[in-house]
Design an enzyme around this catalytic site. Structure first.
Site, PDB file in Angstrom:
ATOM      1  N   LYS A 194       0.821  -1.142   0.091  1.00 22.16           N
ATOM      2  CA  LYS A 194      -0.047   0.096  -0.019  1.00 22.16           C
ATOM      3  C   LYS A 194       0.849   1.124  -0.074  1.00 22.16           C
ATOM      4  O   LYS A 194       1.574   1.718   0.870  1.00 22.16           O
ATOM      5  CB  LYS A 194      -0.872  -0.034   1.181  1.00 22.16           C
ATOM      6  CG  LYS A 194      -1.803   1.241   1.292  1.00 22.16           C
ATOM      7  CD  LYS A 194      -2.668   1.226   2.374  1.00 22.16           C
ATOM      8  CE  LYS A 194      -3.465   2.436   2.436  1.00 22.16           C
ATOM      9  NZ  LYS A 194      -4.598   2.390   3.789  1.00 22.16           N
ATOM     10  N   LYS A 247      -1.896  -1.532  -3.724  1.00 20.29           N
ATOM     11  CA  LYS A 247      -2.973  -0.325  -3.943  1.00 20.29           C
ATOM     12  C   LYS A 247      -2.139   0.905  -3.832  1.00 20.29           C
ATOM     13  O   LYS A 247      -1.074   1.030  -3.137  1.00 20.29           O
ATOM     14  CB  LYS A 247      -3.742  -0.459  -2.635  1.00 20.29           C
ATOM     15  CG  LYS A 247      -4.480   0.739  -2.035  1.00 20.29           C
ATOM     16  CD  LYS A 247      -5.164   0.691  -0.781  1.00 20.29           C
ATOM     17  CE  LYS A 247      -5.821   1.845  -0.559  1.00 20.29           C
ATOM     18  NZ  LYS A 247      -6.581   2.010   0.697  1.00 20.29           N
TER      19      LYS A 247
HETATM   20  C1  PBG Z   1      -7.467   3.672   5.520  1.00 19.51           C
HETATM   21  C2  PBG Z   1      -7.519   3.309   3.790  1.00 19.51           C
HETATM   22  C3  PBG Z   1      -7.584   4.220   2.909  1.00 19.51           C
HETATM   23  C4  PBG Z   1      -8.309   3.514   1.692  1.00 19.51           C
HETATM   24  C5  PBG Z   1      -8.750   2.371   1.987  1.00 19.51           C
HETATM   25  N1  PBG Z   1      -8.475   2.035   3.367  1.00 19.51           N
HETATM   26  C6  PBG Z   1      -7.121   5.622   2.722  1.00 19.51           C
HETATM   27  C7  PBG Z   1      -5.864   5.955   3.514  1.00 19.51           C
HETATM   28  O1  PBG Z   1      -4.955   5.005   3.761  1.00 19.51           O
HETATM   29  O2  PBG Z   1      -5.521   7.004   3.743  1.00 19.51           O
HETATM   30  C8  PBG Z   1      -8.052   4.335   0.336  1.00 19.51           C
HETATM   31  C9  PBG Z   1      -9.295   3.729  -0.487  1.00 19.51           C
HETATM   32  C10 PBG Z   1      -9.399   4.506  -1.722  1.00 19.51           C
HETATM   33  O3  PBG Z   1      -8.801   5.616  -2.044  1.00 19.51           O
HETATM   34  O4  PBG Z   1     -10.288   4.235  -2.535  1.00 19.51           O
HETATM   35  N2  PBG Z   1      -6.960   2.671   6.178  1.00 19.51           N
END
Ligand code: PBG
Length: 325
Positions: A194, A247
């Site tokens: 991520k 991601k």
């Molecule tokens: C938070 C989380 C995020 C997303 C999924 N879980 C945002 C972040 O890490 O700030 C993002 C998903 C998206 O942008 O569609 N733990």
């Protein structure tokens, strides 16, 4: 000319015969932003077509999705600011509306696959995925909080927990906590690679979950790094993850590809909020043909190696897919 590649493209029937990649609605996971209460729908301006919804409205949406072959959903709670604290205690509180939603949805649609989000940010007064002590996002003290959250979700009936926090060792901690509580059948889809991405902007608007100070660079990955993703993948596999996620998806197709090549676990990719917003904005301006660009975008993620795709396009794709059969 002995070799004429165009022969394999000359009719739709032949093109279908030799098509290498297929994306079915059953490969997709559709995200919901969830609200407490009933009859509540709050559109999200940066995600046209996506709203925060209360359980009753989510159930209606799920019914439509199931009819179109889309069976998997991930839920993100929009928590009122007054319920947030620095240890995210609402995430495992008995009266947490999110846990009730999981229970209600599983009761009504036991055949649907439900996935949760495990991270502190929707519940944290600091807006970070981990515990903040003296301005630092601390790793090890965050693990028991995430574990407790995951067990509460398992108790509510979740099929898959999705740790999205990027703390070290969280998959192992969550796996042990689930097993110790008798939830050895609950799966873990780890947010393995991520990245600290600007493409999460609309999501943070949807949940009002942006960090109150600083950024997420000390735990989310540097967009410049590729090999580090393999290191994360190896660790998550050893720690007991059932599926690995990359991601965002579009700027990271190379990461999806190498994870698929190097791991025997199913690979998922999260086609995040900013990726959805970009395409919707271009379509609204008439700059792109949405009907063609949307499936092409999803197909590229699948072709790169994703077995599973989480996407805000999932419902529209499923309906479009049903209509093209
Ligand atoms: C938070 C989380 C995020 C997303 C999924 N879980 C945002 C972040 O890490 O700030 C993002 C998903 C998206 O942008 O569609 N733990």
């Amino acid at each position: 000319m002995l070799s004429r590649p165009r022969r394999n493209r000359k009719t739709e029937a032949i093109r279908r015969l030799v098509r290498e990649t297929e994306l079915k609605p059953s490969h997709l996971i559709y995200p919901f932003f969830t609200l407490n209460g009933t009859g509540r729908e709050e559109p999200i301006s940066s995600l046209p077509g996506i709203s925060r919804l209360s359980t009753d409205l989510i159930l209606k949406e799920i019914e439509i999705c199931l009819k179109n072959g889309l069976n998997a959903f991930v839920l993100f709670p929009a928590v009122e600011e007054r319920l947030k604290d620095n240890v995210a205690s609402y995430s495992y509180a008995d009266d947490n509306f999110y846990l009730h939603q999981i229970r209600n949805i599983k009761e009504r649609f036991p055949e649907a696959c439900l996935m949760s989000d495990v991270a502190m940010d929707p519940y944290s007064s600091d807006g970070h995925d981990g515990l903040v002590i003296d301005g630092e996002i601390v790793n090890d003290p965050t693990l028991p909080i995430l574990s407790r959250m995951a067990v509460a979700q398992a108790q509510a009936g979740i099929d898959i927990v999705g740790p999205s926090d990027m703390m070290d060792g969280r998959v192992e901690a969550i796996r042990n906590a689930l097993d110790d509580s008798g939830y050895e059948k609950v799966s873990i889809m780890s947010y393995t690679a991520k990245y600290a991405s600007a493409y999460y902007g609309p999501f943070r608007e949807a949940l009002e979950s942006a960090p109150k100070s600083g950024d997420k660079k000390s735990y989310q990955m540097d967009p410049a790094n590729k090999w580090e993703a393999l290191r994360e993948a190896e660790l998550d596999a050893l720690e007991g993850a059932d599926m690995l996620m990359v991601k965002p998806a579009l700027c990271y197709l190379d990461i999806i590809h190498i994870l698929k090549e190097h791991s025997e676990l199913p690979i998922a990719a999260y086609n995040v909020s900013g990726e959805y917003a970009m395409l919707k904005a271009a379509a609204a301006n008439g700059w792109l043909n949405y009907e063609l660009a949307m499936p092409e975008m999803l197909l590229s993620i699948r072709r790169a190696g994703a077995d599973v795709i989480l996407s805000y396009f999932a419902k529209e794709y499923a309906i479009w897919h049903s209509s093209t059969r």
